[in-house]
Write a protein that holds these residues in place. Structure first.
Motif, mmCIF file in Angstrom:
data_model
loop_
_atom_site.group_PDB
_atom_site.id
_atom_site.type_symbol
_atom_site.label_atom_id
_atom_site.label_comp_id
_atom_site.label_asym_id
_atom_site.label_seq_id
_atom_site.Cartn_x
_atom_site.Cartn_y
_atom_site.Cartn_z
ATOM 1 N N GLN A 178 0.819 -1.206 0.000
ATOM 2 C CA GLN A 178 0.000 0.000 0.000
ATOM 3 C C GLN A 178 0.860 1.267 0.000
ATOM 4 O O GLN A 178 1.673 1.455 0.897
ATOM 5 C CB GLN A 178 -0.876 0.059 1.257
ATOM 6 C CG GLN A 178 -1.877 -1.055 1.396
ATOM 7 C CD GLN A 178 -2.547 -1.005 2.755
ATOM 8 O OE1 GLN A 178 -3.728 -0.689 2.859
ATOM 9 N NE2 GLN A 178 -1.810 -1.332 3.804
ATOM 10 N N PRO A 179 0.631 2.165 -0.967
ATOM 11 C CA PRO A 179 1.185 3.507 -0.857
ATOM 12 C C PRO A 179 0.104 4.379 -0.214
ATOM 13 O O PRO A 179 -1.044 4.392 -0.654
ATOM 14 C CB PRO A 179 1.414 3.904 -2.316
ATOM 15 C CG PRO A 179 0.329 3.182 -3.069
ATOM 16 C CD PRO A 179 0.010 1.928 -2.282
ATOM 17 N N VAL A 180 0.444 5.075 0.852
ATOM 18 C CA VAL A 180 -0.538 5.895 1.551
ATOM 19 C C VAL A 180 -0.040 7.334 1.604
ATOM 20 O O VAL A 180 1.061 7.598 2.091
ATOM 21 C CB VAL A 180 -0.804 5.381 2.981
ATOM 22 C CG1 VAL A 180 -1.991 6.111 3.595
ATOM 23 C CG2 VAL A 180 -1.069 3.871 2.969
ATOM 24 N N LEU A 181 -0.848 8.257 1.096
ATOM 25 C CA LEU A 181 -0.520 9.682 1.118
ATOM 26 C C LEU A 181 -1.417 10.385 2.132
ATOM 27 O O LEU A 181 -2.626 10.132 2.189
ATOM 28 C CB LEU A 181 -0.694 10.298 -0.267
ATOM 29 C CG LEU A 181 0.176 9.704 -1.389
ATOM 30 C CD1 LEU A 181 -0.097 10.413 -2.706
ATOM 31 C CD2 LEU A 181 1.652 9.759 -1.027
ATOM 32 N N PHE A 182 -0.814 11.268 2.917
ATOM 33 C CA PHE A 182 -1.491 11.976 3.992
ATOM 34 C C PHE A 182 -1.365 13.485 3.800
ATOM 35 O O PHE A 182 -0.370 13.960 3.248
ATOM 36 C CB PHE A 182 -0.845 11.667 5.347
ATOM 37 C CG PHE A 182 -0.841 10.237 5.768
ATOM 38 C CD1 PHE A 182 -1.712 9.778 6.754
ATOM 39 C CD2 PHE A 182 0.073 9.339 5.244
ATOM 40 C CE1 PHE A 182 -1.681 8.465 7.194
ATOM 41 C CE2 PHE A 182 0.122 8.020 5.671
ATOM 42 C CZ PHE A 182 -0.768 7.579 6.644
ATOM 43 N N ALA A 183 -2.327 14.230 4.312
ATOM 44 C CA ALA A 183 -2.203 15.689 4.316
ATOM 45 C C ALA A 183 -3.092 16.312 5.386
ATOM 46 O O ALA A 183 -4.225 15.882 5.591
ATOM 47 C CB ALA A 183 -2.575 16.264 2.950
ATOM 48 N N ASP A 184 -2.532 17.302 6.080
ATOM 49 C CA ASP A 184 -3.315 18.231 6.880
ATOM 50 C C ASP A 184 -3.151 19.563 6.166
ATOM 51 O O ASP A 184 -2.143 20.250 6.346
ATOM 52 C CB ASP A 184 -2.798 18.315 8.315
ATOM 53 C CG ASP A 184 -3.577 19.327 9.163
ATOM 54 O OD1 ASP A 184 -4.259 20.201 8.578
ATOM 55 O OD2 ASP A 184 -3.484 19.258 10.400
ATOM 56 N N HIS A 185 -4.112 19.896 5.324
ATOM 57 C CA HIS A 185 -3.985 21.079 4.494
ATOM 58 C C HIS A 185 -4.034 22.363 5.310
ATOM 59 O O HIS A 185 -3.439 23.374 4.925
ATOM 60 C CB HIS A 185 -5.071 21.078 3.416
ATOM 61 C CG HIS A 185 -4.954 19.934 2.450
ATOM 62 N ND1 HIS A 185 -5.898 18.937 2.341
ATOM 63 C CD2 HIS A 185 -3.969 19.622 1.561
ATOM 64 C CE1 HIS A 185 -5.530 18.070 1.420
ATOM 65 N NE2 HIS A 185 -4.357 18.459 0.930
ATOM 66 N N GLN A 186 -4.720 22.326 6.435
ATOM 67 C CA GLN A 186 -4.792 23.519 7.277
ATOM 68 C C GLN A 186 -3.447 23.831 7.927
ATOM 69 O O GLN A 186 -3.032 24.991 8.010
ATOM 70 C CB GLN A 186 -5.869 23.342 8.355
ATOM 71 C CG GLN A 186 -7.286 23.245 7.795
ATOM 72 C CD GLN A 186 -8.332 23.177 8.893
ATOM 73 O OE1 GLN A 186 -8.224 23.860 9.902
ATOM 74 N NE2 GLN A 186 -9.350 22.344 8.690
ATOM 75 N N ALA A 187 -2.752 22.788 8.377
ATOM 76 C CA ALA A 187 -1.464 22.975 9.038
ATOM 77 C C ALA A 187 -0.297 23.040 8.053
ATOM 78 O O ALA A 187 0.798 23.461 8.420
ATOM 79 C CB ALA A 187 -1.226 21.854 10.042
ATOM 80 N N GLY A 188 -0.529 22.600 6.808
ATOM 81 C CA GLY A 188 0.555 22.568 5.840
ATOM 82 C C GLY A 188 1.558 21.468 6.130
ATOM 83 O O GLY A 188 2.773 21.682 6.093
ATOM 84 N N VAL A 189 1.042 20.269 6.427
ATOM 85 C CA VAL A 189 1.891 19.117 6.730
ATOM 86 C C VAL A 189 1.428 17.943 5.872
ATOM 87 O O VAL A 189 0.225 17.682 5.766
ATOM 88 C CB VAL A 189 1.811 18.727 8.217
ATOM 89 C CG1 VAL A 189 2.731 17.539 8.507
ATOM 90 C CG2 VAL A 189 2.182 19.904 9.106
ATOM 91 N N ILE A 190 2.380 17.251 5.260
ATOM 92 C CA ILE A 190 2.049 16.095 4.430
ATOM 93 C C ILE A 190 2.862 14.878 4.872
ATOM 94 O O ILE A 190 3.864 15.007 5.576
ATOM 95 C CB ILE A 190 2.310 16.365 2.932
ATOM 96 C CG1 ILE A 190 3.760 16.793 2.698
ATOM 97 C CG2 ILE A 190 1.338 17.399 2.390
ATOM 98 C CD1 ILE A 190 4.142 16.911 1.233
#
Length: 251
Positions: free
Chosen positions: A108-120
């Motif tokens: 599994q490739p898993v991509l994450f993001a918290d767009h509000q905090a600017g963290v990936i």
């Protein structure tokens, strides 16, 4: 041929893609966009492929970070170009202009993001890494950079599906020993074999972390040789080697 990245609405605010094998310069069993330096493909051709991915994400090749993947539960922070890839299976960053790239060929490739905090974040979650906690480690590292769990979205990209993932009883035993409820991710197959649902297990792990916006793209790497590389398919076809897909996300 142009690149064919799979994208997901949950990650629409980030430059990202679960890249298929289309649009690459490799040939033979690696035909297409093989991005794995660990393969026996020509290194200069792999570099060309990775440069095309970096360009699609709007960053220089040097800004496309990677790790030396070892099927661990280790996640590391990245704040600049990675010249000597650390041994780990996930990365996180809050640095603008950095892209995180994970290689897979059934895992599994898993991509994450918290767009509000600017963290990936990006994680390589095969069965062992997922069972040992690599997804939780990724979320924890994102939180250290200022992300909030309630705002983190996560998408699982192309991976091997339950229909094509046959395992033995000793494999299932490891999961049941960790948690008896994990038996629900296995269907009885022929004789003593089982069919393991890796993406369903990944979604369960993400949900158990408190993430509310999670998804799987629904693509099976084994079932579509024209679009995806697959380690298991290469073994069944007795091929000498196999290509590696890349999933990447950038701030």
């Amino acid at each position: 041929m142009t690149l064919d990245p799979i994208q997901h609405p949950l990650l629409a605010d980030s430059q990202h893609g679960f890249f298929t094998r289309k649009g690459g310069a490799s040939s033979g069993v690696f035909e297409g966009l093989n991005c794995g330096y660990g393969s026996s493909d020509q290194k200069d051709i792999v570099q060309i492929n990775r440069a095309r991915v970096a360009n699609a994400l709007g960053v220089d090749l040097a800004q496309l970070a990677g790790v030396h993947q070892i099927h661990s539960a280790d996640a590391v922070p990245v704040d600049g170009p990675v010249t000597d890839a650390p041994k780990a299976d996930a990365m996180v960053t809050a640095t603008k202009g950095i892209a995180l790239g994970i290689l897979t060929a059934d895992c599994q490739p898993v991509l994450f993001a918290d767009h509000q905090a600017g963290v990936i974040g990006a994680a390589h979650a095969g069965w062992k890494g997922a069972l040992d906690g690599v997804l939780g480690a990724t979320v924890a590292e994102m939180e250290r950079l200022g992300a909030q769990r309630v705002n983190i979205v996560a998408v699982i990209g192309p991976t091997i599906s339950q229909r094509n993932y046959e395992v033995g009883p000793e494999f299932r035993d490891q999961f049941v020993a960790a948690d008896p409820s994990f038996s629900r991710f296995f269907l009885r197959g022929q004789k003593d074999r089982f069919q393991f649902d890796l993406p369903a297990f990944g979604l369960h792990q993400l949900g158990s972390l408190g993430l509310e916006k999670i998804a799987w793209t629904g693509h099976c790497t084994y079932a579509d040789p024209g679009r995806f590389f697959s380690y298991r398919r290469s073994v069944h076809q007795k091929e000498a080697d196999y290509g590696r897909l890349i999933a990447a996300i950038a701030l």
